[in-house]
Scaffold this motif. Structure first.
Motif, PDB file in Angstrom:
ATOM      1  N   MET A 266     -66.318 -55.040   7.949  1.00 14.95           N
ATOM      2  CA  MET A 266     -67.752 -55.267   8.004  1.00 14.95           C
ATOM      3  C   MET A 266     -68.139 -55.728   9.410  1.00 14.95           C
ATOM      4  N   ARG A 267     -69.324 -55.331   9.792  1.00 17.11           N
ATOM      5  CA  ARG A 267     -69.915 -55.760  11.054  1.00 17.11           C
ATOM      6  C   ARG A 267     -71.253 -56.427  10.749  1.00 17.11           C
ATOM      7  N   PRO A 268     -71.748 -57.247  11.664  1.00 18.66           N
ATOM      8  CA  PRO A 268     -73.002 -57.949  11.387  1.00 18.66           C
ATOM      9  C   PRO A 268     -74.167 -57.016  11.046  1.00 18.66           C
ATOM     10  N   GLN A 269     -74.248 -55.869  11.713  1.00 19.10           N
ATOM     11  CA  GLN A 269     -75.364 -54.956  11.434  1.00 19.10           C
ATOM     12  C   GLN A 269     -75.310 -54.393  10.021  1.00 19.10           C
ATOM     13  N   ASP A 270     -74.136 -54.434   9.384  1.00 20.51           N
ATOM     14  CA  ASP A 270     -74.022 -53.951   8.003  1.00 20.51           C
ATOM     15  C   ASP A 270     -74.876 -54.791   7.057  1.00 20.51           C
ATOM     16  N   VAL A 271     -74.975 -56.073   7.330  1.00 23.70           N
ATOM     17  CA  VAL A 271     -75.804 -56.955   6.508  1.00 23.70           C
ATOM     18  C   VAL A 271     -77.278 -56.568   6.674  1.00 23.70           C
ATOM     19  N   VAL A 272     -77.678 -56.283   7.913  1.00 19.66           N
ATOM     20  CA  VAL A 272     -79.060 -55.875   8.184  1.00 19.66           C
ATOM     21  C   VAL A 272     -79.368 -54.567   7.457  1.00 19.66           C
ATOM     22  N   VAL A 273     -78.454 -53.618   7.528  1.00 17.34           N
ATOM     23  CA  VAL A 273     -78.656 -52.323   6.870  1.00 17.34           C
ATOM     24  C   VAL A 273     -78.712 -52.508   5.351  1.00 17.34           C
ATOM     25  N   LEU A 274     -77.835 -53.327   4.803  1.00 18.53           N
ATOM     26  CA  LEU A 274     -77.836 -53.564   3.355  1.00 18.53           C
ATOM     27  C   LEU A 274     -79.144 -54.216   2.891  1.00 18.53           C
ATOM     28  N   ILE A 275     -79.664 -55.138   3.662  1.00 20.71           N
ATOM     29  CA  ILE A 275     -80.948 -55.755   3.309  1.00 20.71           C
ATOM     30  C   ILE A 275     -82.050 -54.699   3.316  1.00 20.71           C
TER      31      ILE A 275
ATOM     32  N   GLU B  19     -74.886 -45.117  13.823  1.00 22.86           N
ATOM     33  CA  GLU B  19     -74.626 -46.511  13.439  1.00 22.86           C
ATOM     34  C   GLU B  19     -74.961 -46.735  11.964  1.00 22.86           C
ATOM     35  N   ILE B  20     -76.057 -46.137  11.514  1.00 23.67           N
ATOM     36  CA  ILE B  20     -76.450 -46.252  10.108  1.00 23.67           C
ATOM     37  C   ILE B  20     -75.403 -45.593   9.228  1.00 23.67           C
ATOM     38  N   SER B  21     -74.980 -44.397   9.599  1.00 19.71           N
ATOM     39  CA  SER B  21     -73.989 -43.660   8.823  1.00 19.71           C
ATOM     40  C   SER B  21     -72.684 -44.445   8.704  1.00 19.71           C
ATOM     41  N   GLU B  22     -72.217 -44.988   9.819  1.00 15.38           N
ATOM     42  CA  GLU B  22     -70.977 -45.765   9.805  1.00 15.38           C
ATOM     43  C   GLU B  22     -71.136 -47.044   8.980  1.00 15.38           C
ATOM     44  N   SER B  23     -72.291 -47.676   9.090  1.00 15.08           N
ATOM     45  CA  SER B  23     -72.552 -48.892   8.324  1.00 15.08           C
ATOM     46  C   SER B  23     -72.547 -48.603   6.824  1.00 15.08           C
ATOM     47  N   LEU B  24     -73.219 -47.545   6.420  1.00 20.84           N
ATOM     48  CA  LEU B  24     -73.238 -47.182   5.004  1.00 20.84           C
ATOM     49  C   LEU B  24     -71.838 -46.847   4.504  1.00 20.84           C
ATOM     50  N   SER B  25     -71.045 -46.195   5.333  1.00 24.30           N
ATOM     51  CA  SER B  25     -69.654 -45.880   4.955  1.00 24.30           C
ATOM     52  C   SER B  25     -68.837 -47.151   4.756  1.00 24.30           C
ATOM     53  N   ARG B  26     -68.980 -48.107   5.670  1.00 26.01           N
ATOM     54  CA  ARG B  26     -68.245 -49.376   5.523  1.00 26.01           C
ATOM     55  C   ARG B  26     -68.686 -50.105   4.256  1.00 26.01           C
ATOM     56  N   SER B  27     -69.972 -50.069   3.973  1.00 26.55           N
ATOM     57  CA  SER B  27     -70.488 -50.761   2.787  1.00 26.55           C
ATOM     58  C   SER B  27     -70.028 -50.090   1.498  1.00 26.55           C
ATOM     59  N   ARG B  28     -69.949 -48.754   1.500  1.00 24.11           N
ATOM     60  CA  ARG B  28     -69.410 -48.064   0.319  1.00 24.11           C
ATOM     61  C   ARG B  28     -67.940 -48.409   0.138  1.00 24.11           C
ATOM     62  N   TYR B  29     -67.184 -48.417   1.221  1.00 20.05           N
ATOM     63  CA  TYR B  29     -65.765 -48.746   1.169  1.00 20.05           C
ATOM     64  C   TYR B  29     -65.562 -50.176   0.644  1.00 20.05           C
ATOM     65  N   SER B  30     -66.439 -51.081   1.039  1.00 22.89           N
ATOM     66  CA  SER B  30     -66.361 -52.482   0.614  1.00 22.89           C
ATOM     67  C   SER B  30     -66.935 -52.704  -0.772  1.00 22.89           C
ATOM     68  N   ARG B  31     -67.424 -51.640  -1.394  1.00 20.33           N
ATOM     69  CA  ARG B  31     -68.040 -51.674  -2.725  1.00 20.33           C
ATOM     70  C   ARG B  31     -69.301 -52.528  -2.779  1.00 20.33           C
ATOM     71  N   LEU B  32     -70.025 -52.558  -1.645  1.00 18.14           N
ATOM     72  CA  LEU B  32     -71.312 -53.237  -1.608  1.00 18.14           C
ATOM     73  C   LEU B  32     -72.448 -52.264  -1.885  1.00 18.14           C
ATOM     74  N   LEU B  33     -72.122 -50.984  -1.877  1.00 16.17           N
ATOM     75  CA  LEU B  33     -73.052 -49.932  -2.295  1.00 16.17           C
ATOM     76  C   LEU B  33     -72.391 -49.204  -3.444  1.00 16.17           C
ATOM     77  N   HIS B  34     -73.160 -48.837  -4.454  1.00 17.16           N
ATOM     78  CA  HIS B  34     -72.568 -48.086  -5.551  1.00 17.16           C
ATOM     79  C   HIS B  34     -73.392 -46.853  -5.844  1.00 17.16           C
ATOM     80  N   GLY B  35     -72.941 -46.099  -6.820  1.00 16.45           N
ATOM     81  CA  GLY B  35     -73.576 -44.812  -7.100  1.00 16.45           C
ATOM     82  C   GLY B  35     -73.292 -43.861  -5.951  1.00 16.45           C
ATOM     83  N   LYS B  36     -74.312 -43.227  -5.488  1.00 13.04           N
ATOM     84  CA  LYS B  36     -74.158 -42.314  -4.348  1.00 13.04           C
ATOM     85  C   LYS B  36     -74.419 -43.029  -3.031  1.00 13.04           C
TER      86      LYS B  36
END
Length: 165
Positions: free
Chosen positions: A1-10, A35-52
């Motif tokens: 995770m990177r700090p911008q991932d939290v911003v993108v998730l919010i 950056e958005i694409s990579e952030s979403l990928s990290r969040s999916r990998y971390s199971r912070l995003l679900h579904g699609k």
């Protein structure tokens, strides 16, 4: 995770009911589409995003904010600079906590002087000009990063109300 991932998730959490694209997220957050694409990928990998990958896993994300943010992305108040209020100096905590000490994100267009707190991502001051809800959520998260016990507890309660519904 990177700090911008939290911003993108919010931002994804706030846009959950609307149709959004990576390009629209990139524009609204002043990030590149990659950056958005990579952030979403990290969040999916971390199971912070679900579904699609279009919905935030609210419980795990709240756990990250409550137990991880203060340790993974800590911040210490710095020099006095001009900027945009954050943490207890910004809404919604500003109405609950009275303090002579201001915390700000350094920003040339800022309107308050206070101790500098580096935002989770350098484009946050620009992005929050377009989105009041994003501003309030990120200010609450900063309270978790730099606040005292009372500020952290208030911020946690407010975040839980908004994230866990």
């Amino acid at each position: 995770m990177r700090p911008q991932d939290v911003v993108v998730l919010i931002k994804v959490l706030l846009e959950e009911d609307a149709y959004w694209t990576q390009v629209s997220l990139a524009r609204s957050l002043f990030m590149s589409q990659s950056e958005i694409s990579e952030s979403l990928s990290r969040s999916r990998y971390s199971r912070l995003l679900h579904g699609k990958g279009r919905k935030v896993a609210r419980q795990p994300f709240m756990g990250l904010l409550e137990f991880g943010i203060p340790f993974i992305f800590p911040q210490q108040p710095g020099n006095v600079v001009r900027g945009i209020p954050t943490s207890h100096s910004a809404p919604p905590l500003k109405e609950e906590i009275i303090s002579e000490q201001n915390y700000v994100w350094p920003y040339a267009k800022g309107y308050v002087r206070g101790q500098s707190i580096l935002p989770l991502y350098y484009t946050v001051p620009q992005a929050i000009e377009l989105d009041k809800d994003l501003y309030e959520m990120l200010a609450l998260i900063d309270a978790l990063r730099v606040g005292r016990v009372r500020e952290k507890n208030l911020a946690l309660e407010m975040l839980k109300q908004q994230i866990l519904l």
